[in-house]
Motif scaffolding. Structure first.
Motif, mmCIF file in Angstrom:
data_model
loop_
_atom_site.group_PDB
_atom_site.id
_atom_site.type_symbol
_atom_site.label_atom_id
_atom_site.label_comp_id
_atom_site.label_asym_id
_atom_site.label_seq_id
_atom_site.Cartn_x
_atom_site.Cartn_y
_atom_site.Cartn_z
ATOM 1 N N THR A 430 46.609 30.078 41.008
ATOM 2 C CA THR A 430 47.113 31.398 41.394
ATOM 3 C C THR A 430 47.208 32.355 40.207
ATOM 4 O O THR A 430 47.808 33.417 40.309
ATOM 5 N N THR A 431 46.667 31.954 39.065
ATOM 6 C CA THR A 431 46.662 32.849 37.912
ATOM 7 C C THR A 431 45.279 33.484 37.802
ATOM 8 O O THR A 431 44.273 32.772 37.809
ATOM 9 N N CYS A 432 45.241 34.792 37.665
ATOM 10 C CA CYS A 432 43.958 35.480 37.533
ATOM 11 C C CYS A 432 43.609 35.599 36.054
ATOM 12 O O CYS A 432 44.381 36.144 35.265
ATOM 13 N N HIS A 522 32.085 42.208 43.499
ATOM 14 C CA HIS A 522 32.549 42.118 44.887
ATOM 15 C C HIS A 522 33.913 42.751 45.088
ATOM 16 O O HIS A 522 34.454 42.712 46.189
ATOM 17 N N LYS A 523 34.487 43.307 44.021
ATOM 18 C CA LYS A 523 35.820 43.928 44.097
ATOM 19 C C LYS A 523 36.839 42.983 44.745
ATOM 20 O O LYS A 523 37.579 43.341 45.643
ATOM 21 N N LYS A 524 36.786 41.711 44.282
ATOM 22 C CA LYS A 524 37.713 40.713 44.825
ATOM 23 C C LYS A 524 38.421 40.029 43.659
ATOM 24 O O LYS A 524 37.843 39.816 42.602
ATOM 25 N N CYS A 525 39.693 39.699 43.871
ATOM 26 C CA CYS A 525 40.416 38.914 42.875
ATOM 27 C C CYS A 525 40.652 37.534 43.482
ATOM 28 O O CYS A 525 41.509 37.379 44.353
ATOM 29 N N PRO A 526 39.879 36.529 43.065
ATOM 30 C CA PRO A 526 39.965 35.215 43.715
ATOM 31 C C PRO A 526 41.377 34.612 43.665
ATOM 32 O O PRO A 526 41.762 33.875 44.559
ATOM 33 N N ALA A 527 42.143 34.932 42.624
ATOM 34 C CA ALA A 527 43.482 34.342 42.510
ATOM 35 C C ALA A 527 44.530 35.180 43.238
ATOM 36 O O ALA A 527 45.705 34.832 43.251
ATOM 37 N N LYS A 528 44.107 36.274 43.833
ATOM 38 C CA LYS A 528 44.999 37.165 44.577
ATOM 39 C C LYS A 528 46.145 37.693 43.720
ATOM 40 O O LYS A 528 47.321 37.588 44.083
ATOM 41 N N VAL A 529 45.793 38.189 42.565
ATOM 42 C CA VAL A 529 46.799 38.738 41.665
ATOM 43 C C VAL A 529 46.633 40.247 41.513
ATOM 44 O O VAL A 529 47.607 40.993 41.562
ATOM 45 N N CYS A 530 45.400 40.693 41.320
ATOM 46 C CA CYS A 530 45.157 42.114 41.047
ATOM 47 C C CYS A 530 45.319 42.911 42.333
ATOM 48 O O CYS A 530 44.445 42.915 43.201
ATOM 49 N N ARG A 531 46.430 43.568 42.463
ATOM 50 C CA ARG A 531 46.822 44.196 43.723
ATOM 51 C C ARG A 531 45.813 45.192 44.288
ATOM 52 O O ARG A 531 45.594 45.205 45.491
#
Lengths: 591, 172
Positions: A430-432, A522-531
């Protein structure tokens, strides 16, 4: 034998409520006239079990964990009054299998030999544990300066502040430069976020640092000593002041100390004013002299021209704490631990997403995996181990697949990280990593002293690019630009701060390029951190319609009636994350 | 460089009267000593909570250290403040360990509750909210420090509760 009850009162213990535990036990002892000795000690490294209380009676030693004031009452009642130790609360003992026995047994404690085992405010207790024996031995046997330096050289001890320069060599250079005034400085400006071993040593065993400095002063013929300590460590400063006073009272500081004719030494504390760059030795000297803490060109090295332009030797807290042990037990005893080029032990501060966060001291050469999984107990909440950050803002992220790397200066350097002062911040899925790189660059950018253009402006430009990437505006070519800037900053900066500042970015690009690409392409943050790269949605199963998110949404993007499912309008949502934080039912989903 | 610290949108120092005589013992102690500039500034800040223009003037006049040197040093180090601060300084740790365990949430929750931005002081000068690099309590991350008290293993809501209680305790 009198029973002793010892409460751990380091900064971490106190933060966990150890003062309340101590007060409670003290009150019980007085009101019920209980027969035991109540003592204070510092951190034993088991920060994740604080507050800790140790009871020693004729049957053995028992360490109780997580003893808040209520549990203290229970422990005292059962263990002291009824002589019935509470097994469930005992985390370490010699007598039976306790949960943390391995944590203690797998360590080799040289630097931390006294931390958590004695009252740091008592010089007598330090002396009862071989304290000041090393310098007394030198005085009694009339060991020459050269012999002392030789012992340190042979031990293979290298600078524990992160540089890894052989300590004996440093002393040799300082000794070679003759001058009526010379200085020995202890660098206690532990600015690396995520490292706290120096704080722990200063709080738990200040005399060992003083003794190390006294021995160094003897070896290089220094006449003055300065401890440059962070102002953020009030407890460390308090205990150092007590230790210095006690040493003065005993005649261990002052004139003709330890009966050595002409050996005069005073040590004072200089409180740092908050600048990371002051960990660099020339900047540190400038700061003691009352200037802006800006590094200068070397040579001349401090060993030639340091504080007030006199020969000066600077070592780190942990380095000094090793010295008395090496003198007493010999260079060979020290060198038996470790690898060919990195001898002895190293203290690591384990933090982040790790179960056993705290301090551990292990022989050099242990694998990162063993440190994290055997001693550190693995990853919190059974998440997946992703990387470990070593060396703070000057270091880098070592990915999971390289965790069989052994910890010594050269092996860690080969990964692109550095040993640094020994902070290990563990990261999970969960860490980006882009966010982590941005975090460190933001730090070095703010802390750059501004002297060298590349460090001052280059870090700023890199930070802007990273900001862009984490905000969803990454462009093709950004990674190449980052790398180009990184190498220019490394090549064109005067001091260690600039030369290493790009390391966190370089290592994360090297090992986690796919994560950067996900952000950029892809404008995606795989770790779901970058809001800004996330979408917030209501989980219709879980939503109770409590209206908390709706009321707190600053842009009124959430609609819905009481007890009805809510809805987030993606057009209005600014992705501030307030709804996610406020929801008590975890019904806001990130994707 | 930490230019952000020079922000001046904190309550103005106007109307503050400082007893500048309090500086005399500090000046007497350090005047003429080498390396005295930082201790002088630390001493002044200890007295007033920040270093005012008047304090700078007096220190410079009486010690002979040029004002430009003083200002240069004061703006270099994170410790020195050039505008008044609240009675309680909330230091939210943003070290690595705290960062990866969501220290941002704590700062944001407190910003929202206190209606100030990071680095600012509340209207009533009761709280100042600050981010700091590392408090060295990484094992208890995320952490904040108010006065000498450290609070660990926080969430945004808990931090808000703690700060509310401090205000309540002061009001009663």
């Amino acid at each position: 034998m009198t029973t002793t009850v010892t409460v751990g009162l380091g900064s971490c213990g106190i933060a966990a409520g150890a003062n309340k535990t101590y007060d409670k036990i003290k009150a019980l002892k007085e009101s019920d006239k209980l027969d035991f000795q109540l003592k204070k000690t510092s951190c034993v490294g088991m920060c994740y079990r604080e507050p800790l209380v140790e009871i020693t009676d004729e049957t053995g030693t028992y360490l109780y964990g997580e003893v808040d004031a209520d549990r203290a009452v229970e422990v005292i009642e059962k263990h002291i009054n009824q002589q019935d130790p509470i097994r469930d609360y005992i985390v370490y003992t010699d007598l039976f299998d306790a949960p943390e026995n391995d944590f203690i047994r797998d360590q080799v404690k040289i630097v931390l030999r006294n931390c958590g085992y004695m009252d740091p405010e008592s010089i007598e207790e330090y002396e009862s544990r071989e304290g000041y024996n090393a310098i007394k031995m030198i005085a009694a046997e009339k060991t020459s300066r050269e012999m002392v330096i030789d012992t340190v050289l042979k031990s293979g001890l290298r600078g524990r502040g992160g540089g890894g320069f052989p300590t004996g060599m440093k002393w040799k250079f300082a000794n070679a430069n003759k001058s009526a005034d010379k200085y020995v400085i202890c660098n206690a400006d532990e600015g690396d976020p995520g490292a706290f071993m120096d704080r722990s040593v200063l709080e738990g065993d200040p005399h060992s640092v003083l003794e190390g400095m006294i021995i160094a002063a003897y070896a290089i013929e220094a006449t003055g000593g300065v401890i440059y300590c962070r102002a953020e460590y009030p407890l460390a400063i308090k205990r150092l002041n007590i230790a210095i006073k006690q040493a003065h009272d005993k005649g261990y500081l002052g004139k003709n100390i330890f009966g050595i004719e002409g050996f005069n030494l005073d040590i004072y504390i200089k409180e740092g004013a908050g600048a990371f760059v002051c960990g660099e030795e020339t900047a540190l000297i400038a700061s003691i002299e009352g200037e802006r803490g800006m590094p200068r060109k070397r040579p001349p090295f401090p060993a030639v021209s340091g504080l007030w332009k006199k020969p000066t030797n600077i070592n780190n807290v942990e380095t000094f704490a090793n010295i008395p042990w090496i003198i007493i037990h010999g260079a060979e005893a020290y060198a038996q631990y470790g690898t060919e080029k990195s001898k002895g032990t190293k203290v690591f501060a384990l933090a982040g997403k790790i179960r056993h966060s705290g301090l551990v001291e292990v022989p050099m050469g242990m694998t990162i995996r063993d440190v994290i999984f055997k001693l550190g107990g693995g990853i919190k909440n059974d998440k997946k181990f992703k990387a470990v950050q070593m060396g703070g803002p000057s270091g880098g992220c070592i990915p999971e697949y390289l965790s069989d790397t052994i910890v010594d200066y050269d092996s860690v350097n080969a990964t692109g990280a550095i040993m640094g002062s020994g902070g290990m911040v563990v990261m999970d899925e969960t860490t980006c990593m882009v966010d982590v790189a941005k975090f460190f660059l933001d730090f070095t950018c703010k802390e750059s002293c501004g002297k060298c253009t590349f460090c001052r402006m280059g870090t700023k430009r890199m930070l802007e690019i990273l900001d862009r990437i984490t905000n969803g505006h990454g462009r093709e070519g950004d990674l190449e630009k980052l790398e180009e800037l990184a190498y220019q900053i490394k090549d064109n900066s005067l001091c260690g701060l600039g030369q290493t500042a790009p390391n966190p970015v370089l290592t994360t690009i090297r090992y986690f390029r796919d994560e950067y690409e996900a952000h950029i392409n892809h404008k995606k943050c795989p770790a779901k951190v970058c809001r800004p790269l996330l979408t917030y949605k209501v989980d219709e199963e879980k939503c109770t319609g409590c209206m908390v998110c709706l009321k707190n949404c600053p842009v009124k993007a959430i609609t819905g009636e009481r007890k009805q499912k809510h809805l987030i309008s993606q057009d209005l949502c600014t992705k501030c994350g307030v709804c996610f934080t406020k929801c008590k039912f975890q019904s806001i989903l990130l994707s | 460089m930490r230019i952000a610290r020079l922000r001046t949108n904190t309550p103005s120092a106007n109307g503050d009267t400082q007893d500048l005589d309090l500086l005399d013992p500090i000046i007497a102690k350090y005047k003429g000593k080498k390396g005295n500039l930082i201790p002088l500034l630390q001493g002044a800040q200890e007295l007033y909570g920040y270093i005012s223009g008047e304090a700078f003037d007096k220190l410079s006049r009486e010690t002979g250290i040029p004002l430009s040197d003083m200002f240069g040093v004061a703006t270099f180090y994170a410790q020195f403040r050039l505008s008044p601060v609240g009675k309680n300084i909330i230091k939210v740790c943003h070290g690595t360990a705290c960062h990866v365990q969501n220290a941002v949430e704590i700062t944001e929750s407190l910003e929202e509750m206190l209606k100030v931005k990071d680095g600012e002081t509340t209207e009533d000068r009761f709280f100042t909210l600050e981010s700091v690099a590392c408090l060295g309590c990484c094992s208890l991350a995320p952490v904040m420090m108010i006065g000498d008290q450290t609070y660990g293993k926080l969430t945004g809501n808990e931090a808000v509760k703690i700060v509310k209680n401090i205000r309540l305790a002061a009001e009663n």
